[in-house]
Design an enzyme around this catalytic site. Structure first.
Site, PDB file in Angstrom:
ATOM      1  N   GLU A 116     -17.851  -4.792 -33.106  1.00 48.75           N
ATOM      2  CA  GLU A 116     -17.069  -4.017 -32.121  1.00 48.75           C
ATOM      3  C   GLU A 116     -15.594  -4.201 -32.485  1.00 48.75           C
ATOM      4  O   GLU A 116     -15.132  -5.338 -32.608  1.00 48.75           O
ATOM      5  CB  GLU A 116     -17.238  -4.605 -30.711  1.00 48.75           C
ATOM      6  CG  GLU A 116     -18.442  -4.163 -29.936  1.00 48.75           C
ATOM      7  CD  GLU A 116     -18.489  -4.815 -28.540  1.00 48.75           C
ATOM      8  OE1 GLU A 116     -18.971  -4.160 -27.625  1.00 48.75           O
ATOM      9  OE2 GLU A 116     -18.066  -5.978 -28.362  1.00 48.75           O
ATOM     10  N   ASN A 132     -21.149  -6.819 -24.291  1.00 46.31           N
ATOM     11  CA  ASN A 132     -21.318  -7.864 -23.272  1.00 46.31           C
ATOM     12  C   ASN A 132     -21.250  -7.325 -21.850  1.00 46.31           C
ATOM     13  O   ASN A 132     -21.783  -7.943 -20.926  1.00 46.31           O
ATOM     14  CB  ASN A 132     -20.307  -8.989 -23.481  1.00 46.31           C
ATOM     15  CG  ASN A 132     -20.778  -9.922 -24.584  1.00 46.31           C
ATOM     16  OD1 ASN A 132     -21.982 -10.101 -24.761  1.00 46.31           O
ATOM     17  ND2 ASN A 132     -19.846 -10.476 -25.332  1.00 46.31           N
TER      18      ASN A 132
HETATM   19  N1  CAA Z   1     -29.124 -16.642 -42.045  1.00 52.24           N
HETATM   20  C1  CAA Z   1     -29.998 -16.069 -42.894  1.00 52.24           C
HETATM   21  N2  CAA Z   1     -31.222 -15.691 -42.516  1.00 52.24           N
HETATM   22  C2  CAA Z   1     -31.602 -15.956 -41.264  1.00 52.24           C
HETATM   23  C3  CAA Z   1     -30.738 -16.567 -40.321  1.00 52.24           C
HETATM   24  C4  CAA Z   1     -29.452 -16.917 -40.764  1.00 52.24           C
HETATM   25  N3  CAA Z   1     -28.555 -17.498 -39.952  1.00 52.24           N
HETATM   26  N4  CAA Z   1     -31.387 -16.692 -39.144  1.00 52.24           N
HETATM   27  C5  CAA Z   1     -32.608 -16.178 -39.317  1.00 52.24           C
HETATM   28  N5  CAA Z   1     -32.744 -15.731 -40.586  1.00 52.24           N
HETATM   29  C6  CAA Z   1     -33.903 -15.075 -41.178  1.00 52.24           C
HETATM   30  C7  CAA Z   1     -35.135 -15.957 -41.187  1.00 52.24           C
HETATM   31  O1  CAA Z   1     -35.167 -16.759 -42.352  1.00 52.24           O
HETATM   32  C8  CAA Z   1     -36.236 -14.927 -41.171  1.00 52.24           C
HETATM   33  O2  CAA Z   1     -36.483 -14.446 -42.472  1.00 52.24           O
HETATM   34  P1  CAA Z   1     -37.956 -13.885 -42.878  1.00 52.24           P
HETATM   35  O3  CAA Z   1     -38.247 -12.749 -41.945  1.00 52.24           O
HETATM   36  O4  CAA Z   1     -37.815 -13.474 -44.278  1.00 52.24           O
HETATM   37  O5  CAA Z   1     -38.869 -15.062 -42.664  1.00 52.24           O
HETATM   38  C9  CAA Z   1     -35.649 -13.754 -40.391  1.00 52.24           C
HETATM   39  O6  CAA Z   1     -34.239 -13.971 -40.355  1.00 52.24           O
HETATM   40  C10 CAA Z   1     -36.169 -13.695 -38.987  1.00 52.24           C
HETATM   41  O7  CAA Z   1     -35.942 -14.952 -38.403  1.00 52.24           O
HETATM   42  P2  CAA Z   1     -37.032 -15.725 -37.586  1.00 52.24           P
HETATM   43  O8  CAA Z   1     -38.404 -15.362 -38.026  1.00 52.24           O
HETATM   44  O9  CAA Z   1     -36.665 -17.179 -37.654  1.00 52.24           O
HETATM   45  O10 CAA Z   1     -36.748 -15.262 -36.099  1.00 52.24           O
HETATM   46  P3  CAA Z   1     -36.742 -13.804 -35.466  1.00 52.24           P
HETATM   47  O11 CAA Z   1     -37.790 -12.936 -36.040  1.00 52.24           O
HETATM   48  O12 CAA Z   1     -36.698 -14.023 -33.995  1.00 52.24           O
HETATM   49  O13 CAA Z   1     -35.336 -13.179 -35.906  1.00 52.24           O
HETATM   50  C11 CAA Z   1     -33.136 -12.853 -35.058  1.00 52.24           C
HETATM   51  C12 CAA Z   1     -34.155 -13.837 -35.645  1.00 52.24           C
HETATM   52  C13 CAA Z   1     -32.715 -11.871 -36.161  1.00 52.24           C
HETATM   53  C14 CAA Z   1     -31.956 -13.701 -34.633  1.00 52.24           C
HETATM   54  C15 CAA Z   1     -33.796 -12.049 -33.892  1.00 52.24           C
HETATM   55  O14 CAA Z   1     -34.461 -12.936 -33.029  1.00 52.24           O
HETATM   56  C16 CAA Z   1     -32.784 -11.276 -33.089  1.00 52.24           C
HETATM   57  O15 CAA Z   1     -32.356 -10.216 -33.475  1.00 52.24           O
HETATM   58  N6  CAA Z   1     -32.433 -11.835 -31.913  1.00 52.24           N
HETATM   59  C17 CAA Z   1     -31.455 -11.216 -31.025  1.00 52.24           C
HETATM   60  C18 CAA Z   1     -30.095 -11.582 -31.491  1.00 52.24           C
HETATM   61  C19 CAA Z   1     -29.048 -10.964 -30.611  1.00 52.24           C
HETATM   62  O16 CAA Z   1     -29.299 -10.296 -29.645  1.00 52.24           O
HETATM   63  N7  CAA Z   1     -27.789 -11.225 -30.999  1.00 52.24           N
HETATM   64  C20 CAA Z   1     -26.656 -10.799 -30.220  1.00 52.24           C
HETATM   65  C21 CAA Z   1     -26.324 -11.846 -29.230  1.00 52.24           C
HETATM   66  S1  CAA Z   1     -24.937 -11.400 -28.261  1.00 52.24           S
HETATM   67  C22 CAA Z   1     -23.647 -11.879 -29.186  1.00 52.24           C
HETATM   68  O17 CAA Z   1     -23.727 -12.467 -30.213  1.00 52.24           O
HETATM   69  C23 CAA Z   1     -22.325 -11.486 -28.672  1.00 52.24           C
HETATM   70  C24 CAA Z   1     -21.667 -12.357 -27.779  1.00 52.24           C
HETATM   71  O18 CAA Z   1     -20.493 -12.157 -27.590  1.00 52.24           O
HETATM   72  C25 CAA Z   1     -22.307 -13.454 -27.038  1.00 52.24           C
END
Ligand code: CAA
Length: 300
Positions: A157, A196
């Site tokens: 953003e 947010n």
């Molecule tokens: N770096 C590199 N790769 C990563 C990683 C990182 N930090 N974290 C996870 N991965 C990879 C994992 O190794 C995994 O790879 P494979 O599929 O090849 O095995 C893949 O990402 C998926 O991870 P997981 O299987 O461990 O977990 P998941 O399927 O739940 O995916 C996620 C993780 C992408 C974080 C997913 O859960 C997701 O999209 N969650 C929502 C996140 C979200 O909403 N973020 C915004 C929050 S709000 C914000 O940030 C703003 C604010 O101001 C507060």
């Protein structure tokens, strides 16, 4: 597109967001990066999280080991602000979500940075105009809000403060593109910006459900992941972004709009007082074995 040509970025803050932003800058955009935090142990923790993330990319073949080593070489960790800012055309501030702390930091940074460089805040909710007012060149101050984990989430953003120039916005759009991200423009500096404003009331409501004893955290998260198709349930997401961060965002929105609909659930404040900050402290609504994992288990 006009604007500043970026070669070096200073990232201020090596926490859950800062380490990921530094990695994206070095890995995808190919920038030289300095990564600053106030204590060596915090810088070391940020570097360890970057290494952990790079090893995930290597293990699934997204990048090879020499590329991961090259990314690490581009990132220079430091605890000295002047060293961090030296030669940086773009400064990305990812400090704690605390308005007073950020304003103090902007005063200091503005004294030390080049007047032509851009100062971008990764704030989730704090006014860009307020932060810019602490600097000598408010036209060069802009919001650049990444999402957690910055290595994977495709959005930035961009938030225009009252005095942000078009050239600054253009430079940030170009930098975001270089980082492989999509952008949206928040034309008005409004508390919580776009994402947010929508997300926090939902996360807060999930916390109210827990405090009212309506359902257990696991069932609330199951309901929202299976019922609404969210990748993570709201309580796991609260833990993932940090209970303290979420509470600060809610408080900024509550104060900014003076509207009770943004009032934080009381259990979030109690959890912060008790040091239950979620993933970063090892415990929140769930237990977290490490700060760089996505895997949590139910709290006993
Ligand atoms: N770096 C590199 N790769 C990563 C990683 C990182 N930090 N974290 C996870 N991965 C990879 C994992 O190794 C995994 O790879 P494979 O599929 O090849 O095995 C893949 O990402 C998926 O991870 P997981 O299987 O461990 O977990 P998941 O399927 O739940 O995916 C996620 C993780 C992408 C974080 C997913 O859960 C997701 O999209 N969650 C929502 C996140 C979200 O909403 N973020 C915004 C929050 S709000 C914000 O940030 C703003 C604010 O101001 C507060």
């Amino acid at each position: 597109m006009s604007g500043t040509q970026i070669r070096k970025v200073a990232v201020l803050g090596a926490g859950l967001m800062g380490h990921g932003i530094a990695q994206v800058c070095a890995q995808t955009a190919g920038y030289e990066v300095s990564l600053l935090d106030v204590k060596q142990e915090l810088v070391d923790r940020g570097v360890a999280m970057i290494k952990d993330s790079l090893s995930k990319f290597v293990s699934k073949g997204t990048i090879d080991k020499p590329k991961a080593d090259e990314v690490m070489r581009r990132i220079r960790p430091t605890t000295d602000l002047e060293t961090a800012l030296e030669g940086a055309q773009l400064v990305i501030e990812a400090a704690s979500e605390n308005p007073k702390l950020k304003v103090d930091l902007y005063h200091k940074v503005s004294e030390l940075m080049s007047p032509k460089s851009i100062l971008a805040s990764n704030t989730s909710s704090i006014s860009i105009t307020l932060l810019a007012s602490a600097t000598k060149n408010p036209e060069n101050v802009v919001g650049m809000h990444f999402f957690n984990p910055p290595q994977l989430m495709p959005l930035i953003e961009i938030i225009r403060g009252a005095k942000t120039s078009d050239a600054t916005v253009d430079s940030i759009k170009a930098a975001a593109m270089q980082m492989g991200k999509e952008t949206v423009l928040c034309k008005k500096d409004s508390p919580g910006f776009i994402v947010n404003r929508v997300l926090m009331p939902a996360l807060n409501e999930a916390a109210f459900l827990v405090s009212e004893g309506v359902a257990d955290p696991e069932d609330i998260d199951k309901a929202i992941t299976l019922g609404l198709g969210w990748p993570m349930g709201p309580l796991k997401l609260l833990d993932y972004v940090g209970i303290d961060t979420a509470l600060s965002i809610s408080d900024v929105m509550m104060q900014g709009f003076d509207d009770n609909k943004y009032r934080a659930s009381p259990n979030l404040r109690e959890m912060v007082r008790a040091g239950l900050l979620g993933r970063k402290s090892g415990k929140g609504f769930y237990e977290w074995p490490s700060p760089s994992t996505t895997k949590a288990k139910a709290s006993p």
